[in-house]
Every structure is written in C-alpha cells, then in structure tokens.
Design a protein around this motif. Structure first.
Motif, short mmCIF file in Angstrom:
data_model
loop_
_atom_site.label_atom_id
_atom_site.label_comp_id
_atom_site.label_asym_id
_atom_site.label_seq_id
_atom_site.Cartn_x
_atom_site.Cartn_y
_atom_site.Cartn_z
N GLY A 137 0.82 -1.21 0.00
CA GLY A 137 0.00 0.00 0.00
C GLY A 137 0.85 1.25 0.00
O GLY A 137 2.09 1.21 0.04
N SER A 138 0.19 2.40 -0.04
CA SER A 138 0.89 3.68 -0.04
C SER A 138 1.70 3.83 1.25
O SER A 138 1.23 3.50 2.34
CB SER A 138 -0.12 4.83 -0.14
N GLY A 139 2.95 4.30 1.09
CA GLY A 139 3.79 4.54 2.25
C GLY A 139 4.48 3.31 2.81
O GLY A 139 5.08 3.37 3.88
N CYS A 140 4.42 2.16 2.09
CA CYS A 140 5.02 0.93 2.62
C CYS A 140 6.53 0.87 2.37
O CYS A 140 7.22 0.03 2.95
CB CYS A 140 4.35 -0.30 2.02
N SER B 196 8.42 2.22 -3.29
CA SER B 196 8.98 3.17 -4.25
C SER B 196 10.36 3.65 -3.79
O SER B 196 11.26 3.86 -4.61
CB SER B 196 8.05 4.37 -4.43
N GLN C 60 6.24 6.43 -13.65
CA GLN C 60 4.80 6.32 -13.80
C GLN C 60 4.26 7.35 -14.78
O GLN C 60 3.34 7.10 -15.54
CB GLN C 60 4.12 6.48 -12.43
N ASP D 265 8.18 1.96 -12.29
CA ASP D 265 7.44 2.56 -11.18
C ASP D 265 5.98 2.72 -11.58
O ASP D 265 5.64 3.61 -12.36
CB ASP D 265 8.06 3.92 -10.83
N GLU D 266 5.12 1.83 -11.09
CA GLU D 266 3.68 1.83 -11.42
C GLU D 266 3.51 1.98 -12.93
O GLU D 266 2.87 2.93 -13.42
CB GLU D 266 2.96 2.98 -10.69
N HIS E 243 0.84 -1.17 -6.49
CA HIS E 243 -0.07 -1.40 -5.37
C HIS E 243 -1.23 -2.29 -5.82
O HIS E 243 -2.10 -2.64 -5.03
CB HIS E 243 -0.63 -0.07 -4.84
#
Length: 378
Positions: free
Chosen positions: A55-58, A61, A100, A176-177, A210
C-alpha cells in the motif's frame, strides 16, 4: 536394480548454487525519524519479473529509487551483477527506470524520445538507428515514429517510454507503477504484453505496484511490503494460497479471518475453537500447543454452500445473506454469522441465470474443507 533419481528443475531462488543478480543487504533508508525502508535484505535473480507490492507509504517506491541510485541508503549495501553499486551514481549504473508519468519530452517525436538516452551515452549514429528500429518494431509503434507525445494515446505513450528504457540495453529495468495511467481493459492487455516482452528479451524487470492483480499476473515472484519491511517473498501462487501472516493474507485478495484457540491436536490437523463459538478442523504445517491463539484465513472462493448439515458442526457456519454483488462471472455474497461477523463467499456463475442463486435475508449454511485455508499465528 536401477535407481531413478527425481531431477526436478529448480527455479533460481530455490537453487542454493544460483547467484543472485541483484543483492540488497540490510538496507535502511530514513528521512528524519521516518524509516521508509527498514533493514531490508532481498535477492533477485537474472531474468526475473519481480514485483514490490504494498500500500501507499510501505516503502516500495523508496526501495526502487535506492536500486536506481536516486536515493542513497542510510545503511546497507546494494549489488548488481556482483558489483557493489551503493556509491555509484545513477548514470553509471547498468540500470534504467521507467517512471509512472512516462516523462516523455513533449517537443520531441517518438523516434527522438527513444534516441535521447542513446545520444547521452554517445553511441554511434548507425548503432542508434539500429536500436531505435529494433525497439519500435518490438513494441509495434514503428508507424508512430514521427508523432509527438500529445498525438498519442495513453497506451502508445506507455510503449514509447518502455522503448526508450529498453533501447539502452540495461541489465536491470525498474518500472514505477508502469500501468497506472492506463484504463482497466488496456491495463489487462498490457500486462500480458509486458510479460511476453520480458521473456523474449531476458532482461531482469523489477516493478513497483499497489495493484495485487497486476503483480499476480506479471510476476515470477512478489515481495509484499509493509511499514518499510518485507513481510513475505514468494511466487504469486504461494503468497495467495500460503500467506505467512495476517498482513499478507489480508492484503492479497479477499479473505475471511477467524480468531480462535487450539483445543486438540491430530496427526497433521488441529481442532480450533473460534470466537464465534464454532469448531474448525484445519490442516497445520507446524505443531501448535494447546491453548495457542491462532487465526484461520479462508478465501471466499474456498467456501461453499452446505448440502447437508454436519452432526458435529465442524467447519460449518450458519448465517443470513446480507449483501450481494453480481459481477457477471461470479457473485459475491456477504453472510452475517452470529449477528456480528460478515463472512464473504464467492460462487462462480457457471450456468446463465436471471436470478441470484441466493437472495437477501436468506438463511444459509456454508462449509469448507480442512485444507482450504491457512492457520496463522501472527
């Protein structure tokens, strides 16, 4: 008598003699008091399509940027193809990164965008032309070579960015995504195209996403991250079927989690008394002491409707259908059990029908086999 030896082909990550292509050794990255990456060690092998999922902030990236050299680790070392690149700047690493946003130059044509990195490396004009033609043909965008980015669709821009990244023949491609800007149908088609492309080229891909379905579709292996740490590294099948903790089980797909305690042990199964008051008999891969608190994870598609009630009530729940979602190929039912817990069950719509198999407020009994779930102690 001749002895037959079972010589099964080992995947690189299963072979103790295989040498990792990318080796991350106890890498930590802090921003002030924040641990974006926390003591991560990871091996990635040549030719893998490896995904960092979370998830975001894991921290996924940040870990990708550390591989690219866009961030410096606070502690730890990074090796690529046996070379310590920890202190090597991004432009000197055998790595390319596809962002991205695609980061195409708006004033340049497709051909010029693909050529840009080759010019920076002072590659001879004839070789540049050969590589450009090779990449445009490979990604089926030759007819777009004279167009500018604002004349392209999202999928076409994605192909151009990928062609530019691959033209430099990197040993390692970081994404990246990569499919985040595409619509659902195009994203699904592009996933298979990316996998086929990676297999033809043999380049090692490391992608950040994600999107669980995206990671499951494309990856040889997945690292699930949470709070800067890697929770589990394994193949998509193993992570889905055999999660090693609640976080992984809850993050990958849908899952029903039941808390309880061990009340009996059998040869390769344990008997669990759940907080709902029912009993479960589940396969266990390790010995659990009596009274140990455990969590049982069961996927919705592993649940089924009961045709006959069990006399002992083991591996069976009764409840009332509260929510229904018809998705065409499957229907999702949320069943309230014990007045407090919602249990999700998925049924495949094999036969065409005009009505749901179940209806709202219907009383049902559901069951599952002892091998259809995982017992977790975290």
């Amino acid at each position: 008598m001749a002895v037959t030896i079972d010589r099964r082909l080992l995947e690189p990550w299963q072979d103790p003699k295989a040498r990792p292509y990318v080796r991350i050794e106890r890498v930590t990255k802090t921003f002030g008091d924040l641990y974006a990456v926390d003591d991560v060690s990871l091996n990635i092998f040549q030719g893998e399509f490896f995904s960092l999922l979370g998830g975001s902030g894991c921290g996924k990236s940040t870990l990708l940027r550390l591989l690219a050299g866009l961030e410096d680790p606070s502690t730890g070392r990074i090796f690529i193809d046996g070379v310590d690149v920890t202190d090597i700047p991004p432009y000197s690493r055998p790595v390319n990164m596809m962002f991205q946003s695609y980061a195409l130059f708006p004033h340049m044509t497709v051909e010029q965008n693909v050529e840009f990195g080759l010019k920076q490396e002072r590659i001879a004009k004839r070789e540049r032309a050969e590589r450009i033609g090779e990449m445009l043909d490979l990604l089926q965008i030759t007819e777009l070579r004279k167009r500018r980015p604002d004349q392209l669709s999202g999928g076409q821009r994605q192909r151009v960015a990928l062609a530019r990244s691959l033209a430099k023949h990197p040993k390692l491609l970081l994404l990246d995504e990569p499919l985040g800007a595409l619509d659902k149908r195009l994203r699904e088609n592009t996933q298979f195209e990316l996998v086929n492309l990676q297999e033809r080229l043999g380049t090692t891909f490391v992608t950040v996403t994600h999107d669980q379905e995206e990671a499951m579709t494309m990856s040889t292996r997945i690292a699930v991250m949470d709070a800067g740490q890697i929770m589990q590294v394994d193949t998509p099948t193993a992570i889905y079927e055999f999660p090693n903790c609640r976080q992984v089980a809850g993050f990958i797909g849908s899952v029903n989690l039941f808390e309880g305690k061990v009340v009996a042990r059998e040869v390769d199964h344990i008997l669990i008394e759940t907080q709902l008051g029912g009993m479960m008999r589940m396969r266990a891969f390790q010995p659990y002491p009596l009274g140990a608190p455990v969590t049982v994870a069961i996927r919705p598609e592993k649940m089924r409707l009961c045709e006959h009630e069990h006399a002992d009530g083991i591996n069976q729940l009764k409840g009332v259908v509260e929510d229904i979602a018809y998705l065409g190929d499957v229907s999702i039912y949320r069943i309230r059990v014990g007045g407090t817990k919602l249990v999700e069950m998925t049924l495949t719509n094999i036969q065409p029908r005009t009505e749901q198999a179940l209806t709202w407020e219907q009383e049902v009994a559901i069951e599952w086999s002892p091998t259809s779930g995982m017992v977790l102690n975290e």
